[in-house]
Design a protein around this motif. Structure first.
Motif, PDB file in Angstrom:
ATOM      1  N   ASN A  45       0.913  -1.138   0.109  1.00  0.00           N
ATOM      2  CA  ASN A  45       0.164   0.079   0.007  1.00  0.00           C
ATOM      3  C   ASN A  45       1.013   1.308  -0.116  1.00  0.00           C
ATOM      4  OD1 ASN A  45       1.002   0.082   2.443  1.00  0.00           O
ATOM      5  ND2 ASN A  45      -1.009  -0.295   3.471  1.00  0.00           N
ATOM      6  N   GLY A  46       2.210   1.094  -0.066  1.00  0.00           N
ATOM      7  CA  GLY A  46       3.096   2.316   0.037  1.00  0.00           C
ATOM      8  C   GLY A  46       3.193   2.954   1.139  1.00  0.00           C
ATOM      9  N   LYS A  47       2.278   2.655   2.367  1.00  0.00           N
ATOM     10  CA  LYS A  47       2.491   3.065   3.575  1.00  0.00           C
ATOM     11  C   LYS A  47       3.069   2.232   4.667  1.00  0.00           C
ATOM     12  CE  LYS A  47       0.205   6.817   2.265  1.00  0.00           C
ATOM     13  NZ  LYS A  47       1.101   8.090   2.211  1.00  0.00           N
ATOM     14  N   ASP A  48       3.574   0.978   4.334  1.00  0.00           N
ATOM     15  CA  ASP A  48       4.199   0.241   5.439  1.00  0.00           C
ATOM     16  C   ASP A  48       5.505   0.969   5.645  1.00  0.00           C
ATOM     17  OD1 ASP A  48       2.366  -1.882   5.557  1.00  0.00           O
ATOM     18  OD2 ASP A  48       3.005  -2.396   3.293  1.00  0.00           O
ATOM     19  N   THR A  49       5.766   0.921   7.002  1.00  0.00           N
ATOM     20  CA  THR A  49       6.998   1.374   7.618  1.00  0.00           C
ATOM     21  C   THR A  49       8.063   0.527   8.041  1.00  0.00           C
ATOM     22  OG1 THR A  49       6.194   1.951   9.641  1.00  0.00           O
ATOM     23  CG2 THR A  49       5.764   3.439   8.057  1.00  0.00           C
ATOM     24  N   ILE A  50       9.525   1.141   7.969  1.00  0.00           N
ATOM     25  CA  ILE A  50      10.499   0.311   8.593  1.00  0.00           C
ATOM     26  C   ILE A  50      10.498   0.830   9.925  1.00  0.00           C
ATOM     27  CG2 ILE A  50      13.054   0.542   8.592  1.00  0.00           C
ATOM     28  CD1 ILE A  50      13.018   1.133   5.500  1.00  0.00           C
ATOM     29  N   GLN A  51      10.355   0.167  10.914  1.00  0.00           N
ATOM     30  CA  GLN A  51      10.455   0.328  12.305  1.00  0.00           C
ATOM     31  C   GLN A  51      11.968   0.648  12.706  1.00  0.00           C
ATOM     32  OE1 GLN A  51       7.455   0.079  13.895  1.00  0.00           O
ATOM     33  NE2 GLN A  51       6.772  -0.247  11.771  1.00  0.00           N
ATOM     34  N   MET A  52      11.732   1.808  13.573  1.00  0.00           N
ATOM     35  CA  MET A  52      13.395   2.253  13.778  1.00  0.00           C
ATOM     36  C   MET A  52      13.301   2.900  15.584  1.00  0.00           C
ATOM     37  SD  MET A  52      14.121   4.796  10.701  1.00  0.00           S
ATOM     38  CE  MET A  52      13.017   4.854   9.477  1.00  0.00           C
ATOM     39  N   SER A  53      14.327   2.188  16.224  1.00  0.00           N
ATOM     40  CA  SER A  53      14.467   2.565  17.493  1.00  0.00           C
ATOM     41  C   SER A  53      15.694   3.181  17.746  1.00  0.00           C
ATOM     42  CB  SER A  53      14.168   1.326  18.305  1.00  0.00           C
ATOM     43  OG  SER A  53      12.989   0.852  18.127  1.00  0.00           O
ATOM     44  N   PHE A  70      14.227  -2.343  11.436  1.00  0.00           N
ATOM     45  CA  PHE A  70      13.728  -3.700  10.849  1.00  0.00           C
ATOM     46  C   PHE A  70      12.502  -3.385  10.306  1.00  0.00           C
ATOM     47  CE2 PHE A  70      11.815  -3.191  14.874  1.00  0.00           C
ATOM     48  CZ  PHE A  70      10.487  -4.018  14.873  1.00  0.00           C
ATOM     49  N   VAL A  71      12.059  -4.420   9.320  1.00  0.00           N
ATOM     50  CA  VAL A  71      11.029  -4.727   8.542  1.00  0.00           C
ATOM     51  C   VAL A  71      10.817  -6.139   8.621  1.00  0.00           C
ATOM     52  CG1 VAL A  71      12.002  -4.677   6.202  1.00  0.00           C
ATOM     53  CG2 VAL A  71       9.635  -4.044   6.505  1.00  0.00           C
ATOM     54  N   GLU A  72       9.295  -6.241   8.729  1.00  0.00           N
ATOM     55  CA  GLU A  72       8.960  -7.768   8.574  1.00  0.00           C
ATOM     56  C   GLU A  72       9.232  -8.260   7.181  1.00  0.00           C
ATOM     57  OE1 GLU A  72       7.761  -9.838  10.840  1.00  0.00           O
ATOM     58  OE2 GLU A  72       7.840  -8.432  12.265  1.00  0.00           O
ATOM     59  N   LYS A  73       9.548  -9.528   7.149  1.00  0.00           N
ATOM     60  CA  LYS A  73       9.827 -10.064   5.625  1.00  0.00           C
ATOM     61  C   LYS A  73       8.379 -10.065   4.776  1.00  0.00           C
ATOM     62  CE  LYS A  73      13.639 -12.945   6.221  1.00  0.00           C
ATOM     63  NZ  LYS A  73      13.975 -14.596   6.354  1.00  0.00           N
ATOM     64  N   ASP A  74       7.231 -10.276   5.519  1.00  0.00           N
ATOM     65  CA  ASP A  74       6.197 -10.254   4.789  1.00  0.00           C
ATOM     66  C   ASP A  74       5.543  -9.047   4.224  1.00  0.00           C
ATOM     67  OD1 ASP A  74       5.595 -12.801   6.131  1.00  0.00           O
ATOM     68  OD2 ASP A  74       4.417 -12.212   7.684  1.00  0.00           O
ATOM     69  N   VAL A  75       6.127  -8.045   4.821  1.00  0.00           N
ATOM     70  CA  VAL A  75       5.721  -6.267   4.013  1.00  0.00           C
ATOM     71  C   VAL A  75       6.903  -6.611   2.660  1.00  0.00           C
ATOM     72  CG1 VAL A  75       6.252  -4.157   4.432  1.00  0.00           C
ATOM     73  CG2 VAL A  75       5.477  -5.380   6.284  1.00  0.00           C
ATOM     74  N   VAL A  76       7.932  -6.857   2.699  1.00  0.00           N
ATOM     75  CA  VAL A  76       8.708  -7.035   1.456  1.00  0.00           C
ATOM     76  C   VAL A  76       8.298  -7.715   0.505  1.00  0.00           C
ATOM     77  CG1 VAL A  76      10.927  -6.941   0.553  1.00  0.00           C
ATOM     78  CG2 VAL A  76      10.695  -6.150   2.920  1.00  0.00           C
ATOM     79  N   LEU A  77       7.861  -9.262   0.976  1.00  0.00           N
ATOM     80  CA  LEU A  77       7.421 -10.285  -0.037  1.00  0.00           C
ATOM     81  C   LEU A  77       6.002 -10.361  -0.067  1.00  0.00           C
ATOM     82  CD1 LEU A  77       9.968 -12.724   1.669  1.00  0.00           C
ATOM     83  CD2 LEU A  77      10.188 -11.323  -0.524  1.00  0.00           C
ATOM     84  N   ILE A 103      17.011  -6.911   9.575  1.00  0.00           N
ATOM     85  CA  ILE A 103      17.495  -5.974  10.850  1.00  0.00           C
ATOM     86  C   ILE A 103      18.527  -5.380  10.454  1.00  0.00           C
ATOM     87  CG2 ILE A 103      17.851  -5.940  13.098  1.00  0.00           C
ATOM     88  CD1 ILE A 103      16.357  -8.744  13.529  1.00  0.00           C
ATOM     89  N   VAL A 104      18.780  -4.204  10.779  1.00  0.00           N
ATOM     90  CA  VAL A 104      20.162  -3.353  10.921  1.00  0.00           C
ATOM     91  C   VAL A 104      20.442  -2.935  12.232  1.00  0.00           C
ATOM     92  CG1 VAL A 104      19.367  -1.472   9.738  1.00  0.00           C
ATOM     93  CG2 VAL A 104      21.856  -2.179   9.434  1.00  0.00           C
TER      94      VAL A 104
END
Length: 120
Positions: A45-53, A70-77, A103-104
């Motif tokens: 949807n173009g609105k999924d975000t990378i979670q940052m802490s 980090f981002v869930e693989k489900d979002v990318v795939l 994750i980075v």
């Protein structure tokens, strides 16, 4: 040395600040692209975000800033068949991205590495 008439080489390091420029101004100047860095490119949807802490830890007697993104693989795939996504989420090998997230960084240790293998 004045007492013995010997010339000694002395290395001196002078540290000074001439000016302070905010990172935002240095990298983006009059551009507001930084506002979209949190979004996953080409997500469903173009609105999924990378979670940052961010956090601060003690390392060697000093307070050090750390981060994790980090981002869930489900979002990318999202556009891949479900069985392939399930198989990717179950990966646990030295040649794959292990787990269900990409994750980075790390909030417990100073690190800019990720959970992907060196071959990437």
């Amino acid at each position: 040395d004045k007492d013995f008439g010997i010339d000694l080489q002395r290395d001196v390091k002078i540290v000074d600040t001439l000016n302070i420029i905010p990172v935002k101004e240095s990298l983006f100047k009059n551009d507001d692209r930084y506002k979209t860095l949190k979004f996953v490119p080409f997500s469903e949807n173009g609105k999924d975000t990378i979670q940052m802490s961010t956090s601060t830890i003690e390392k060697g007697g000093k307070q050090v800033s750390v981060f994790k993104a980090f981002v869930e693989k489900d979002v990318v795939l999202y556009d891949q068949p479900k069985d392939l996504v399930d198989r990717e989420n179950a990966q646990n090998s030295v040649e794959e991205i292990n787990g269900t997230e990409i994750i980075v960084g790390d909030l417990q240790d100073v690190s800019t590495s990720g959970n992907w293998p060196p071959i990437y």
